[in-house]
Design an enzyme around this catalytic site. Sequence first.
Site, PDB file in Angstrom:
ATOM      1  N   VAL A   7       0.826  -1.206   0.000  1.00  0.00           N
ATOM      2  CA  VAL A   7       0.000   0.000   0.000  1.00  0.00           C
ATOM      3  C   VAL A   7       0.864   1.262   0.000  1.00  0.00           C
ATOM      4  CG1 VAL A   7      -1.577   1.366   1.442  1.00  0.00           C
ATOM      5  CG2 VAL A   7      -2.046  -1.041   1.006  1.00  0.00           C
ATOM      6  N   LYS A  23      14.616  -3.446   2.536  1.00  0.00           N
ATOM      7  CA  LYS A  23      13.631  -3.005   1.542  1.00  0.00           C
ATOM      8  C   LYS A  23      14.015  -1.629   0.991  1.00  0.00           C
ATOM      9  CE  LYS A  23       9.236  -4.220   2.055  1.00  0.00           C
ATOM     10  NZ  LYS A  23       7.846  -4.305   2.511  1.00  0.00           N
ATOM     11  N   GLU A  82      -7.809   2.453   2.111  1.00  0.00           N
ATOM     12  CA  GLU A  82      -7.259   2.100   0.798  1.00  0.00           C
ATOM     13  C   GLU A  82      -8.076   0.971   0.193  1.00  0.00           C
ATOM     14  OE1 GLU A  82      -4.769   3.539  -1.085  1.00  0.00           O
ATOM     15  OE2 GLU A  82      -5.869   2.186  -2.394  1.00  0.00           O
ATOM     16  N   PHE A  83      -8.433   1.138  -1.077  1.00  0.00           N
ATOM     17  CA  PHE A  83      -9.256   0.117  -1.733  1.00  0.00           C
ATOM     18  C   PHE A  83      -8.550  -0.561  -2.904  1.00  0.00           C
ATOM     19  CE2 PHE A  83     -12.141   3.265   0.120  1.00  0.00           C
ATOM     20  CZ  PHE A  83     -12.890   2.452   0.958  1.00  0.00           C
ATOM     21  N   GLU A 105      -4.400  -5.644  -5.361  1.00  0.00           N
ATOM     22  CA  GLU A 105      -3.088  -6.062  -5.829  1.00  0.00           C
ATOM     23  C   GLU A 105      -3.249  -6.627  -7.236  1.00  0.00           C
ATOM     24  OE1 GLU A 105      -1.016  -8.594  -3.040  1.00  0.00           O
ATOM     25  OE2 GLU A 105      -1.442  -7.214  -1.399  1.00  0.00           O
ATOM     26  N   PHE A 122     -17.031 -10.396  -8.618  1.00  0.00           N
ATOM     27  CA  PHE A 122     -16.920 -11.215  -7.405  1.00  0.00           C
ATOM     28  C   PHE A 122     -17.945 -12.333  -7.347  1.00  0.00           C
ATOM     29  CE2 PHE A 122     -13.607  -9.505  -4.635  1.00  0.00           C
ATOM     30  CZ  PHE A 122     -13.209  -8.447  -5.440  1.00  0.00           C
ATOM     31  N   ALA A 134     -17.003 -18.574  -8.894  1.00  0.00           N
ATOM     32  CA  ALA A 134     -16.847 -19.667  -7.933  1.00  0.00           C
ATOM     33  C   ALA A 134     -15.441 -20.246  -8.041  1.00  0.00           C
ATOM     34  CB  ALA A 134     -17.887 -20.748  -8.215  1.00  0.00           C
ATOM     35  N   GLY A 135     -14.954 -20.800  -6.961  1.00  0.00           N
ATOM     36  CA  GLY A 135     -13.616 -21.398  -7.008  1.00  0.00           C
ATOM     37  C   GLY A 135     -13.140 -21.795  -5.630  1.00  0.00           C
ATOM     38  N   CYS A 191      -5.674  -9.447   2.940  1.00  0.00           N
ATOM     39  CA  CYS A 191      -6.740  -8.539   3.401  1.00  0.00           C
ATOM     40  C   CYS A 191      -8.032  -9.250   3.804  1.00  0.00           C
ATOM     41  CB  CYS A 191      -7.025  -7.500   2.328  1.00  0.00           C
ATOM     42  SG  CYS A 191      -5.667  -6.332   2.127  1.00  0.00           S
TER      43      CYS A 191
HETATM   44  P1  NAD Z   1       3.052  -4.761   3.838  1.00  0.00           P
HETATM   45  O1  NAD Z   1       3.449  -5.762   4.818  1.00  0.00           O
HETATM   46  O2  NAD Z   1       3.267  -5.008   2.382  1.00  0.00           O
HETATM   47  O3  NAD Z   1       3.773  -3.360   4.177  1.00  0.00           O
HETATM   48  C1  NAD Z   1       3.853  -2.813   5.454  1.00  0.00           C
HETATM   49  C2  NAD Z   1       5.206  -2.163   5.609  1.00  0.00           C
HETATM   50  O4  NAD Z   1       5.271  -1.513   6.876  1.00  0.00           O
HETATM   51  C3  NAD Z   1       6.367  -3.160   5.588  1.00  0.00           C
HETATM   52  O5  NAD Z   1       7.286  -2.790   4.579  1.00  0.00           O
HETATM   53  C4  NAD Z   1       6.983  -3.040   6.982  1.00  0.00           C
HETATM   54  O6  NAD Z   1       8.381  -3.223   6.987  1.00  0.00           O
HETATM   55  C5  NAD Z   1       6.597  -1.635   7.364  1.00  0.00           C
HETATM   56  N1  NAD Z   1       6.629  -1.360   8.793  1.00  0.00           N
HETATM   57  C6  NAD Z   1       6.234  -2.175   9.815  1.00  0.00           C
HETATM   58  N2  NAD Z   1       6.425  -1.561  10.990  1.00  0.00           N
HETATM   59  C7  NAD Z   1       6.945  -0.339  10.712  1.00  0.00           C
HETATM   60  C8  NAD Z   1       7.362   0.735  11.539  1.00  0.00           C
HETATM   61  N3  NAD Z   1       7.254   0.681  12.853  1.00  0.00           N
HETATM   62  N4  NAD Z   1       7.860   1.835  10.946  1.00  0.00           N
HETATM   63  C9  NAD Z   1       7.988   1.900   9.590  1.00  0.00           C
HETATM   64  N5  NAD Z   1       7.583   0.890   8.775  1.00  0.00           N
HETATM   65  C10 NAD Z   1       7.081  -0.208   9.327  1.00  0.00           C
HETATM   66  O7  NAD Z   1       1.521  -4.477   4.128  1.00  0.00           O
HETATM   67  P2  NAD Z   1       0.442  -3.897   3.086  1.00  0.00           P
HETATM   68  O8  NAD Z   1      -0.095  -5.003   2.261  1.00  0.00           O
HETATM   69  O9  NAD Z   1       0.981  -2.698   2.425  1.00  0.00           O
HETATM   70  O10 NAD Z   1      -0.723  -3.486   4.099  1.00  0.00           O
HETATM   71  C11 NAD Z   1      -0.605  -2.360   4.950  1.00  0.00           C
HETATM   72  C12 NAD Z   1      -1.983  -2.016   5.475  1.00  0.00           C
HETATM   73  O11 NAD Z   1      -2.823  -1.655   4.377  1.00  0.00           O
HETATM   74  C13 NAD Z   1      -2.681  -3.157   6.190  1.00  0.00           C
HETATM   75  O12 NAD Z   1      -3.462  -2.632   7.226  1.00  0.00           O
HETATM   76  C14 NAD Z   1      -3.579  -3.718   5.102  1.00  0.00           C
HETATM   77  O13 NAD Z   1      -4.703  -4.369   5.640  1.00  0.00           O
HETATM   78  C15 NAD Z   1      -3.977  -2.478   4.368  1.00  0.00           C
HETATM   79  N6  NAD Z   1      -4.388  -2.714   2.976  1.00  0.00           N
HETATM   80  C16 NAD Z   1      -3.678  -3.571   2.179  1.00  0.00           C
HETATM   81  C17 NAD Z   1      -4.072  -3.760   0.861  1.00  0.00           C
HETATM   82  C18 NAD Z   1      -3.340  -4.722  -0.039  1.00  0.00           C
HETATM   83  O14 NAD Z   1      -3.862  -5.065  -1.091  1.00  0.00           O
HETATM   84  N7  NAD Z   1      -2.147  -5.189   0.321  1.00  0.00           N
HETATM   85  C19 NAD Z   1      -5.178  -3.070   0.342  1.00  0.00           C
HETATM   86  C20 NAD Z   1      -5.857  -2.188   1.172  1.00  0.00           C
HETATM   87  C21 NAD Z   1      -5.446  -2.015   2.492  1.00  0.00           C
END
Ligand code: NAD
Length: 431
Positions: free
Chosen positions: A11, A35, A151-152, A155, A249, A252-253, A260
């Site tokens: 995100v 990273k 965030e919507f 991926e 959405f 089926a599968g 998430c």
């Molecule tokens: P992710 O694990 O890919 O990224 C999170 C990042 O935060 C990591 O790089 C991690 O190293 C970093 N991090 C952790 N602790 C930290 C700190 N104390 N200081 C600085 N950085 C730190 O996770 P994501 O998939 O990006 O998801 C993040 C949030 O967004 C979650 O709450 C998730 O539910 C939400 N979200 C994700 C998606 C998706 O499709 N992945 C979509 C919508 C919302």
Amino acid sequence: MNVSIIGTGHVGLVTGACLAERGHRVLCVDSDEKKIRFLRAGRMPIYEPGLEALVRRVRKAGRLHFGGTNADAVAFGKVVFICVPTPPTPSGGADLSYVEGVSRDIARALEDYRLVVEKSTVPVRTGEHVRRVLAKYARKGAAFDVASNPEFLREGAAIEDTLHPDRIVLGVETRRAEMILRELYRPFRAPILVTDLKSAELIKHASNSFLALKISYINAIAEICERAGASVTEVARGMGLDRRIGPEFLRAGLGYGGSCFPKDVAAFEAISRELGYHFRLLREVRRINAEARDRFVRKVEEELWIVRGKTIAALGLSFKPDTDDVRESPAVDVVRRLAAKGARLRAYDPRAGEPARELLGGGVTICGSALEACTGADCALLLTEWEEFRRLDWARIRRVMAHPTVLDGRNALDPVRMRELGFTYRSVGRP
Ligand code: NAD
């Protein structure tokens, strides 16, 4: 506008790159130094279509920077986005320790006014806690607002979704916060919905849970179709043509997975319970989702009778196509279960081979192509509907398999064609 992103993951990285693309100056920080080193070297820690080129472009233009501490992020950005993980706790709630930790870091670094925005998916009322933490740990009189901007993005289509969103939800408590966020998002020319903070938090959980519900609904229908000899594809098409329902959405599968939906449905159920409401519908959504995988594994057993010692090709490991994300992937789960039953698994995924190897350990052979995975296999499983699998030369695959059996967990292939090619072919909810 100067914007900071704390947490440069799926995100944070996409959000940062897209805000830079729309003209803002963005600093992305992360506690994972590896990273950041990767990103600074121009490499992407995740696979997301279009991301690498976008990041290269906005870095070259000098609008996107990586690295620094959370305090640096607070010094740089007028808006500070929290994009850290909110993983599930053992009891199903959301683990908010990352959000709390980052909130403390922000508080300690607060000098001038900052707008702190939750982008991580959080249970309703988290904003209140964040505000309290900021007030508690910041110097006296520090000025800040807290907002929610869920965030919507999907991926696999994250750039497109972020640059051209269906809607942007802004949960705010002050006019100042609203004006800043409106200005930030003006270049996106997308519909903006401004709500109170708690409603914005709820919109995210309610949306994801509803989408998960749609998937479980069609999977339950698939089960009825199988028992009745009907086709879930036809039923879904007939339902989806109704504009009140829509076609999305309703595939089926094997059910939903990923980082998430599973955790968000569970966390929504948990926060509802905390608020005194037992959201039993969501428990059923989770149960149906788990059952979809159980049923698929049973189908494999029906086909092979004895699984132990059989060679099974697994096509697809990511939780959905166009991503290398294997978190909570139904495909990985199915592979793991069959390996535990003693089958020899040969798996292939266009992008997720390496991340899956780390999860699966040595017991599963990761192959370099679908053809290689299927060579000598007693049966092939289609577990993630990558376009590549639809376009495979299935006639050639048939020739290299020990026994031409395909179980399609994603209804990605044409049953008539597969049978014409001489396969024993089974899918989900289709006769
Ligand atoms: P992710 O694990 O890919 O990224 C999170 C990042 O935060 C990591 O790089 C991690 O190293 C970093 N991090 C952790 N602790 C930290 C700190 N104390 N200081 C600085 N950085 C730190 O996770 P994501 O998939 O990006 O998801 C993040 C949030 O967004 C979650 O709450 C998730 O539910 C939400 N979200 C994700 C998606 C998706 O499709 N992945 C979509 C919508 C919302």
